[in-house]
Each structure stands twice: as structure tokens, then as C-alpha cells.
Write a protein that holds these residues in place. Structure first.
Motif, PDB file in Angstrom:
ATOM      1  N   LYS A  36       1.560 -20.480  -3.540  1.00 29.79           N
ATOM      2  CA  LYS A  36       0.816 -19.621  -4.456  1.00 29.79           C
ATOM      3  C   LYS A  36       0.815 -18.177  -3.962  1.00 29.79           C
ATOM      4  O   LYS A  36       0.973 -17.236  -4.752  1.00 29.79           O
ATOM      5  N   ASP A  37       0.641 -17.987  -2.652  1.00 35.51           N
ATOM      6  CA  ASP A  37       0.666 -16.640  -2.087  1.00 35.51           C
ATOM      7  C   ASP A  37       2.037 -16.002  -2.252  1.00 35.51           C
ATOM      8  O   ASP A  37       2.147 -14.803  -2.563  1.00 35.51           O
ATOM      9  N   PHE A  38       3.082 -16.796  -2.041  1.00 33.40           N
ATOM     10  CA  PHE A  38       4.451 -16.286  -2.171  1.00 33.40           C
ATOM     11  C   PHE A  38       4.709 -15.823  -3.598  1.00 33.40           C
ATOM     12  O   PHE A  38       5.240 -14.723  -3.822  1.00 33.40           O
ATOM     13  N   LEU A  39       4.337 -16.644  -4.565  1.00 34.65           N
ATOM     14  CA  LEU A  39       4.565 -16.289  -5.965  1.00 34.65           C
ATOM     15  C   LEU A  39       3.684 -15.124  -6.399  1.00 34.65           C
ATOM     16  O   LEU A  39       4.099 -14.285  -7.209  1.00 34.65           O
ATOM     17  N   ALA A  40       2.458 -15.050  -5.833  1.00 36.53           N
ATOM     18  CA  ALA A  40       1.572 -13.939  -6.169  1.00 36.53           C
ATOM     19  C   ALA A  40       2.110 -12.619  -5.644  1.00 36.53           C
ATOM     20  O   ALA A  40       1.904 -11.557  -6.252  1.00 36.53           O
ATOM     21  N   SER A  41       2.815 -12.660  -4.513  1.00 33.20           N
ATOM     22  CA  SER A  41       3.384 -11.434  -3.948  1.00 33.20           C
ATOM     23  C   SER A  41       4.687 -11.035  -4.630  1.00 33.20           C
ATOM     24  O   SER A  41       5.208  -9.943  -4.399  1.00 33.20           O
ATOM     25  N   ASN A  42       5.235 -11.930  -5.456  1.00 31.25           N
ATOM     26  CA  ASN A  42       6.445 -11.642  -6.228  1.00 31.25           C
ATOM     27  C   ASN A  42       6.207 -12.050  -7.684  1.00 31.25           C
ATOM     28  O   ASN A  42       6.874 -12.948  -8.219  1.00 31.25           O
ATOM     29  N   PRO A  43       5.238 -11.406  -8.351  1.00 32.11           N
ATOM     30  CA  PRO A  43       4.809 -11.871  -9.681  1.00 32.11           C
ATOM     31  C   PRO A  43       5.845 -11.679 -10.782  1.00 32.11           C
ATOM     32  O   PRO A  43       5.796 -12.374 -11.800  1.00 32.11           O
TER      33      PRO A  43
END
Length: 252
Positions: A36-43
Motif C-alpha cells: 500500500k505504501d509503495f502504490l501510494a508513493s507512485n499513485p
């Protein structure tokens, strides 16, 4: 990039586990939380691909074309690859394998893997030694349930791997992602080496030599996982196969 595989898919070297890892964080983040953090940092352009209860791959292209390594993602016939870096001899390799000029590094690695998996004549370590350039990649063969990862010998592309609190194995080029879930149970993925989920870790630069684990000590003096390197004085029991049975799915 981020690759996570459950412990029934990948069995990492036991030295990767750190006895002090559980004390590293009061509550380490789960791989799902890190996703989730990874995808949030690459929205805008980040995405992930899950494989039921086996694991997942997460990918985002470079955010800037300036001073950034190439990142590629490709999937062919249920085999998936995240590739970092570039191959200087890609055109030559494509000709050698009968591939078109438009095939990029991730596509080539998949095609080479499939060729060798299906009883190709060249051993895996020789194929990797023929790759000229800076690279790191992770392959997941969904049909066979095989994970294959490798890192170039020039150390220009850095990969890290570790064991999360739920015993799943994580691989990423972002050490902070690994630390957040794995605590002290992580290490740099060794350069010039390849890992096969059924056959383990070995050097493709020195395939006749065994790998050794050297304790890794942090700034506080605590043992935290291990570095892996070629043991110059220890040999494998037999020469890696070079006949039609030598391939990336069954090397040994």
C-alpha cells in the motif's frame, strides 16, 4: 520495485534470518502494508500483480529520466519479470535467440528463461555471464511456481532481500522498504549471483564455488542477517550440467 513471495514458494538461506529482528520494531509492517505504501508513493503509474496466496509483484517506472536506471516490467505466457538496468549487448542477444529488434531487456530475460526451462542446451550460469551491462531482475513463473532472481557482477544495480515478520521473502531495490518489514533480517542481494526458489543461491561468475554467509553487524554491534559471498576455498560436489538437462528450472 517490490517482489514478495510466501515461504512455501521461496526458501531463503537460513542465515538471512536475524535473531534480533523481532526486537528491531515494536510492530514491523506487513508486506501488504508495504505494498500500500509503495502504490501510494507512485499513485499515477505504479501497479501490482498478485498471484493468489503465492505473493505479488509491484512496479513503477522511473519518475525522472535524468540520472535514473531503466526499469521494465513484462509478462509473457504467465511468466513475469521486473528488470532494472540495461544490457549493452541486447541486439546481439536478440539475434542469438531469434528475437525481434523491438524486444527489450525484460522480454529477452523471459524468453531466455523459457528457452532454458524447456530444455535449452546452455546452463543458466553461462547465459547470465553472457549478459553485458548493469542489471538486476526478478522472474516469477506462475505456472511452475518458480522464482528466479539475479544481480549483475558490476554492482551497479542494487537489490536487497529479506524475511518479513510473516516469513515471506521480500526483494526490492529500496532498502527502506525491506527494513520496514524485515527489521534486521535482510541483506544486499549478492552481486554476480542468482537465486532459484528450488535450488537456492549460487554464483554465476564462479559456479564451481560454494557460497558462504558472513555475519553482518549493525552500528549497534548487533548481528543482523548475513552477507553472502563466494567461498574461494570450497567447491560444489559436481560441475553444473551443460547438456540438454541444464536449464533455469532445474539447474543443480
Amino acid at each position: 520495485m517490490l517482489a514478495v513471495f510466501k515461504n512455501d514458494v521461496v526458501n531463503p538461506p537460513k542465515e538471512l534470518h536475524s535473531p534480533t529482528s523481532k526486537q528491531a520494531f515494536a510492530r514491523p509492517k506487513s508486506p501488504e502494508e508495504m505494498l500500500k505504501d509503495f502504490l501510494a508513493s507512485n499513485p499515477i503509474n505504479g501497479f501490482s500483480l498478485g498471484f493468489a496466496d503465492k505473493g505479488f509483484l509491484a512496479y513503477a517506472p522511473p519518475q525522472s529520466s535524468v540520472m535514473s536506471q531503466q526499469r521494465l516490467f513484462c509478462g509473457v505466457n504467465d511468466v513475469y519479470c521486473i528488470f532494472l538496468g540495461s544490457l549493452n549487448n541486447l541486439c546481439t542477444l536478440n539475434k542469438q535467440y531469434g528475437l525481434s529488434k523491438g524486444v527489450n531487456e525484460a522480454m529477452f530475460v523471459i524468453e531466455a528463461y523459457c528457452t532454458l526451462r524447456d530444455r535449452g542446451p546452455i546452463p543458466a550460469h553461462q547465459v547470465l555471464k553472457d549478459l553485458e551491462g548493469s542489471f538486476g531482475f526478478v522472474i516469477y513463473d506462475n505456472k511452475a511456481g518458480i522464482v528466479f532472481a539475479a544481480s549483475g557482477a558490476d554492482k551497479a544495480v542494487n537489490l536487497f532481500w529479506g524475511v518479513a515478520a510473516d516469513n515471506s521473502v521480500m526483494i526490492s531495490d529500496n532498502v527502506d522498504i525491506i527494513k520496514a518489514s524485515c527489521g534486521k533480517s535482510f541483506a544486499p542481494f549478492p552481486a554476480g549471483c542468482m537465486y532459484h526458489s528450488e535450488r537456492g543461491l549460487m554464483s554465476f561468475e564462479h559456479p564451481m564455488n560454494k557460497m558462504k554467509a558472513m555475519p553482518r553487524v549493525d552500528s549497534e554491534g548487533a548481528i543482523c542477517g548475513a552477507y553472502f559471498a563466494v567461498d574461494a576455498y570450497s567447491k560444489v560436489n559436481s560441475m553444473p550440467r551443460v547438456g540438454s538437462e541444464a536449464n533455469w528450472a532445474t539447474w543443480g
